[in-house]
Each structure stands twice: as structure tokens, then as C-alpha cells.
Design an enzyme around this catalytic site. Structure first.
Site, PDB file in Angstrom:
ATOM      1  N   GLY A 109      43.087  34.225  41.537  1.00 24.02           N
ATOM      2  CA  GLY A 109      41.829  34.847  41.135  1.00 24.02           C
ATOM      3  C   GLY A 109      41.735  36.280  41.633  1.00 24.02           C
ATOM      4  O   GLY A 109      40.635  36.802  41.848  1.00 24.02           O
ATOM      5  N   GLY A 111      42.569  38.777  39.877  1.00 21.88           N
ATOM      6  CA  GLY A 111      42.351  39.660  38.723  1.00 21.88           C
ATOM      7  C   GLY A 111      43.642  40.149  38.095  1.00 21.88           C
ATOM      8  O   GLY A 111      43.750  41.326  37.730  1.00 21.88           O
ATOM      9  N   SER A 112      44.630  39.249  37.948  1.00 26.38           N
ATOM     10  CA  SER A 112      45.931  39.688  37.422  1.00 26.38           C
ATOM     11  C   SER A 112      45.821  40.196  35.980  1.00 26.38           C
ATOM     12  O   SER A 112      46.442  41.208  35.630  1.00 26.38           O
ATOM     13  CB  SER A 112      46.964  38.568  37.518  1.00 26.38           C
ATOM     14  OG  SER A 112      46.474  37.402  36.919  1.00 26.38           O
ATOM     15  N   SER A 113      44.992  39.555  35.144  1.00 22.53           N
ATOM     16  CA  SER A 113      44.887  39.994  33.745  1.00 22.53           C
ATOM     17  C   SER A 113      44.312  41.408  33.671  1.00 22.53           C
ATOM     18  O   SER A 113      44.762  42.237  32.870  1.00 22.53           O
ATOM     19  CB  SER A 113      43.981  39.063  32.946  1.00 22.53           C
ATOM     20  OG  SER A 113      44.366  37.743  33.143  1.00 22.53           O
ATOM     21  N   ALA A 115      44.414  43.716  36.080  1.00 25.82           N
ATOM     22  CA  ALA A 115      45.382  44.683  36.630  1.00 25.82           C
ATOM     23  C   ALA A 115      46.483  44.968  35.607  1.00 25.82           C
ATOM     24  O   ALA A 115      46.905  46.120  35.441  1.00 25.82           O
ATOM     25  CB  ALA A 115      45.963  44.142  37.939  1.00 25.82           C
ATOM     26  N   ASP A 156      36.548  44.062  38.001  1.00 20.91           N
ATOM     27  CA  ASP A 156      37.946  43.961  38.428  1.00 20.91           C
ATOM     28  C   ASP A 156      38.789  45.103  37.846  1.00 20.91           C
ATOM     29  O   ASP A 156      39.740  45.576  38.482  1.00 20.91           O
ATOM     30  CB  ASP A 156      38.533  42.582  38.062  1.00 20.91           C
ATOM     31  CG  ASP A 156      38.048  42.058  36.720  1.00 20.91           C
ATOM     32  OD1 ASP A 156      37.382  42.817  35.983  1.00 20.91           O
ATOM     33  OD2 ASP A 156      38.336  40.892  36.408  1.00 20.91           O
TER      34      ASP A 156
END
Ligand code: MEV
Length: 324
Positions: A109, A111-113, A115, A156
């Protein structure tokens, strides 16, 4: 053939989750775990994606067909839609190979999407020598996230772009850097991957049923977030911890807590943390505890005893940057 390498940080939500969706402020910090994107020109008219961390080995799509079709794997949707939005806004792009690599698991969680979206858009704009301002990068990234998942405040994305610790109001109406010392946080992963969209919808249902009550809860979360920004600037960890506990109580009242989150939060509080709360949508993902240097080891041990995984992160990391 030209090539650009860009990295962007993950994030931890410190205060104001959920309320931020309803126009209230939140506080987010960028963490020193990054996602790297390499964007290369290739011969032909295709997008090729290699994202081994996400299980994507060999994905191909015609540049002219970006965003079309119903079988885009979830993991490449953000990449594909980001490039489609770039093309729609700034004009033609040629064949591209995108390779992604992450320092952290997409389960946490962090915030990979978001980033990845920011890093892809930064990389492609640099490749085509188009200097986007941070706000232009934010707006295009935010459009992409809304295209893919329909909900989100964009906090994010702001963390991935500006880095540091930010006071943020939904949709990017306010993005204000807060000059703070690194936060003495212990972060514990519950082992449960939360689904942000489901949790945001769940709070939306509660809001529909009890609009006045839920609005008042958001109002108090806003008060806490504003007070927290002052405590952060002063480095007043005792007060900040107390505000974290209050925010956690209100998140529980929105029913986004979980047994596992509570067991890790109480493990930290019972072993001397200034305060502890969940970070992000809730339901799982991570909790964080604000600690005093003397009890860090004991708190980590207590969280591990409850089967939490300790994630070593530093706050206030640098925003998106060109690596090569
Ligand atoms: C999720 O990390 C935080 C939420 O407030 C959603 C968002 O702001 O996009 C629940």
C-alpha cells in the site's frame, strides 16, 4: 535510440485518509523506497512492457491502440493509460519499451501504481524533450489514475512528484511542503493486501446512510490534520502521537480498521509508542507507530510477536527524479 531512466518514491499517509476524498486535507510523506522506470525508443509502432516484479514478462500493444480492448492486465493499465493520455495531450509517440523495477512489494500500500504512473509520464516527456511542470505532471497523472480506478484524491501522486512531506487537499487544490525532521516511525505490514477502491466505496455507503454524522467525523479529522501539521513543523512528537491516536479512533468509526491492524497498533501503544494508526485505505496494508528512540527495538519486537512484518523506511524522501 534514446533512453531515459526515472525513479519515483512510494508514500505513507500520515493523517486524513478517506476525509481527503471529500475535499478535506491530508498529510502524506514520501518514503525512501522507489520505483524505477526505463523508457526506451524502439523500432516499430508498439508499446512493449517488462515488469517482472508484477509478473509482466512480455506485453505488447500497438501505440495507436493504447487504452483500447478489455483485456489489459491490471498491472499494465496505469502504464498504458498514462502513455495514451500523454499522446492525446501532447501528440504522436513512437515505439517504446517500458521496463519497471520496484524496491518494494505492491502489496504494502505504498502507492506503487501512482509512483509508476508518475515515473512513466516523467520519462516519456523527457524522452520527447517536453519539460512538464510538476503541476502539469500531476494533472496528467491524476487523469490517468481516475481513468483506471475511478476514485482517488491524488495525494499519492503528489508525494511521488514533489517528495518530502506534504499538506494536500483533494485533487491537488493545495499542495504545500511541510519542512519537518525525519519522523521516528516504525512501520508494520499486516500481511493483508487492502483494496482501496472497495474501502473508498464502503465509506461512501456509510456517508450516504449517515451524511451528517460522517461529515462531522470528516470535520474532526480535518481539525486533527491541521493541528498535526503544526506539531510536525515543531517536531512535537508527544502531541503528534496523541493526534495519531485520535485519527485512528475516527477511522475505526468509519469502519476501516481490522483485527490485525488493531493488534499491531496496540502492540506499539502498549510498548510506549507516542501514538499509532493505520496508513492509507485501512482494512489491511500497513500501520505505523511514532516512537521514541529508546523504545524502538521493544516496539518492533512487539509488532513482530503479533505477526506483523517490519518495513524499514525513512520519511521525507526526494520526489520523482531523472536517474539517467
Ligand atoms: C488510500 O491510500 C487513501 C484514501 O484516502 C484514498 C485516496 O485518498 O485516494 C482512502
Amino acid at each position: 535510440m534514446r533512453m531515459v531512466k526515472v525513479s519515483a518514491p512510494g508514500k505513507l499517509m500520515l493523517f486524513g485518509e478517506h476525509a481527503v476524498i471529500y475535499g478535506r486535507p491530508c498529510i502524506v510523506t514520501a518514503v525512501d523506497q522507489r520505483i524505477t522506470v526505463i523508457c526506451e525508443e524502439i523500432v516499430g509502432d508498439e508499446l512493449s512492457v517488462l515488469a517482472l516484479d508484477l509478473g509482466i514478462k512480455d506485453y505488447h500493444k500497438k501505440i495507436t491502440e493504447l487504452g483500447s480492448g478489455s483485456n489489459i492486465p491490471k498491472e499494465v493499465k496505469f502504464v498504458e493509460l498514462a502513455l495514451k493520455n500523454y499522446r492525446d495531450q501532447y501528440g504522436k509517440i513512437g515505439g517504446l519499451k517500458i521496463t519497471t523495477k520496484s524496491d518494494f512489494s505492491s502489496k504494502f500500500g505504498f502507492g506503487s501504481s501512482s509512483a509508476v504512473t508518475v515515473a512513466v509520464l516523467k520519462a516519456v516527456s523527457e524522452l520527447y524533450s517536453r519539460k512538464l511542470t510538476n503541476k502539469q505532471l500531476f494533472d496528467l497523472s491524476y487523469k490517468t489514475v481516475l481513468d483506471v480506478q475511478g476514485v482517488g484524491s491524488g495525494f499519492d501522486l503528489a508525494a511521488a512528484i514533489w517528495g518530502g512531506t506534504l499538506y494536500f487537499v483533494g485533487g491537488g487544490k493545495t499542495i504545500r511542503p511541510l519542512k519537518t525532521k525525519p519522523l521516528p516511525l516504525v512501520v508494520g505490514y499486516t500481511g493483508v493486501k487492502a483494496d482501496t477502491t472497495t474501502l473508498v466505496k464502503q465509506v461512501g455507503e456509510l456517508y450516504k446512510k449517515e451524511r451528517v454524522v460522517v461529515n462531522n467525523i470528516f470535520e474532526i479529522i480535518e481539525m486533527i490534520t491541521k493541528k498535526a501539521s503544526h506539531s510536525l513543523l515543531k517536531g512535537d512528537w508527544v502531541k503528534l502521537g496523541m493526534l495519531m491516536n485520535m485519527n485512528q479512533g475516527l477511522l475505526e468509526s468509519l469502519e476501516v480498521g481490522s483485527d490485525k491492524l488493531s493488534s499491531l497498533i496496540y502492540a506499539a501503544k502498549n510498548n510506549g509508542a507516542y501514538g499509532a494508526k493505520l496508513s492509507g485505505a485501512g482494512g489491511g496494508d500497513c500501520m505505523m507507530a511514532l516512537v521514541d528512540g529508546k523504545n524502538t527495538g521493544t516496539i518492533k519486537k512487539a509488532i513482530r510477536k503479533q505477526k506483523g512484518e517490519i518495513l524499514d523506511v525513512q520519511t521525507g524522501a526526494e520526489g520523482v527524479r531523472i536517474e539517467l
